[in-house]
Design a protein around this motif. Structure first.
Motif, PDB file in Angstrom:
ATOM      1  N   TYR A 104       0.824  -1.210   0.000  1.00 44.19           N
ATOM      2  CA  TYR A 104       0.000   0.000   0.000  1.00 44.19           C
ATOM      3  C   TYR A 104       0.857   1.259   0.000  1.00 44.19           C
ATOM      4  CZ  TYR A 104      -3.630   3.269   1.599  1.00 44.19           C
ATOM      5  OH  TYR A 104      -4.510   4.309   1.709  1.00 44.19           O
ATOM      6  N   ALA A 112       0.539   5.389   0.542  1.00 47.56           N
ATOM      7  CA  ALA A 112      -0.404   6.295   1.206  1.00 47.56           C
ATOM      8  C   ALA A 112      -0.906   7.413   0.307  1.00 47.56           C
ATOM      9  CB  ALA A 112       0.242   6.895   2.448  1.00 47.56           C
ATOM     10  N   ARG A 126      -2.559   4.647  -3.633  1.00 48.30           N
ATOM     11  CA  ARG A 126      -3.633   4.025  -2.855  1.00 48.30           C
ATOM     12  C   ARG A 126      -4.673   3.417  -3.787  1.00 48.30           C
ATOM     13  NH1 ARG A 126      -7.584   7.914   0.289  1.00 48.30           N
ATOM     14  NH2 ARG A 126      -8.564   7.924  -1.757  1.00 48.30           N
TER      15      ARG A 126
END
Length: 296
Positions: free
Chosen positions: A49, A51, A56
């Protein structure tokens, strides 16, 4: 399926980690890798992932595509430091609506030139608490662990204290940061058990196929590469074929030792490539398949 439930049943786990590609070609190559690895019947796969907004969204798209187009159980990584709590809850609601049941809860690092929101979860254990308070048992929650200590931890006592907070908050299992010296893993598990922490801690295995790249990763996360291995790899720093051969041979021996010592599973950091991981798996396949049959 929920990973925590699978692990609690005693099932030996084999899993793979991918990252969301930045290009359509990269995504095509990723799903070719997934197809190449699918025959191994991994317990789960995970997607890292970023941010920032675009990264995202790429994570969510890849997670959803794996969930919809394959038979694999997929776990979505989620970092919290760059998000408000409401943003986190919105992301989790989206995942629940898609049908995702597994989250790897991480603090993460702040993207450059950004400040954390005032109400951001500052630690991973706070993210685990937020998930449990708002979604109860809708998700199985995994967390990271650091056999040699997180780079920000002053000592292992501190490390175990914060790891225990994540477990107390509701984590079901953990995946370790990559390591190359098994003794660090065994020591970490022993320290956890002395503190009454018994959740499954799955070793994270990084096959070395690019010495410069893995050396950079290891330096960033504080993982020790044995001097003996460095001496073998350095003369072939620009020879990927020979580097891969040495790296795979080392990873096979590492995994064999871990299997001999009763680990709950093996989690491979694939870097979106399948060749090295398949070579390692083929070398230890009989032992893994025997473990899986015992559990059935």
């Amino acid at each position: 399926m929920k990973i925590g439930e699978i692990l609690r049943s005693g099932t030996f786990s084999v899993s793979f980690e991918f990252f969301p590609p930045k290009t359509e070609e990269g995504e095509r190559e990723l799903f070719e890798t997934i197809r190449n690895l699918e025959h191994i019947s991994p317990t789960f796969v995970s997607v890292t992932y970023g941010a920032g907004g675009s990264t995202r969204d790429r994570t969510k798209r890849v997670v959803e595509k794996i969930h919809r187009e394959t038979n694999l159980t997929v776990m979505a990584h989620l970092t919290c430091i760059a998000h408000s709590k409401q943003e986190i809850l919105n992301i989790l609601e989206e995942y629940r609506n898609i049908g995702i049941e597994n989250i790897l809860a991480l603090r993460g690092d702040m993207p450059k030139n950004l400040e954390p929101p005032a109400d951001a979860c500052k630690y991973a254990y706070e993210l685990v608490m937020l998930i449990r308070e708002n979604f109860k048992e809708a998700f199985s929650i995994g967390v990271a662990s650091y056999p040699e200590g997180h780079p920000e931890s002053p000592n292992m006592e501190w490390e175990i204290r914060y790891f225990k907070k994540k477990v107390s908050a509701g984590a079901d299992f953990s995946i370790t940061q990559m390591f190359f010296v098994n003794e660090y893993y065994y020591r970490f598990v022993e320290l956890c058990q002395k503190e009454g922490v018994y959740i499954p801690i799955i070793p994270g295995i990084m096959p070395i196929t690019n010495f410069k790249q893995v050396s950079k990763f290891a330096s960033m996360c504080g993982a020790t590469i044995p001097d003996e291995l460095i001496k073998k790899l350095e003369p072939y720093a620009d020879n990927q074929e020979e580097t891969t051969k040495i790296g795979v041979e080392f990873a096979i021996r590492q995994c064999e030792d871990l299997l001999e010592n009763g680990v709950p599973g093996l989690h491979f950091y694939t870097l979106n490539k399948s060749k090295a991981t398949i070579q390692i798996y083929e070398a230890i396949k009989d032992r893994i398949e025997a473990l899986r049959k015992v559990e059935l």
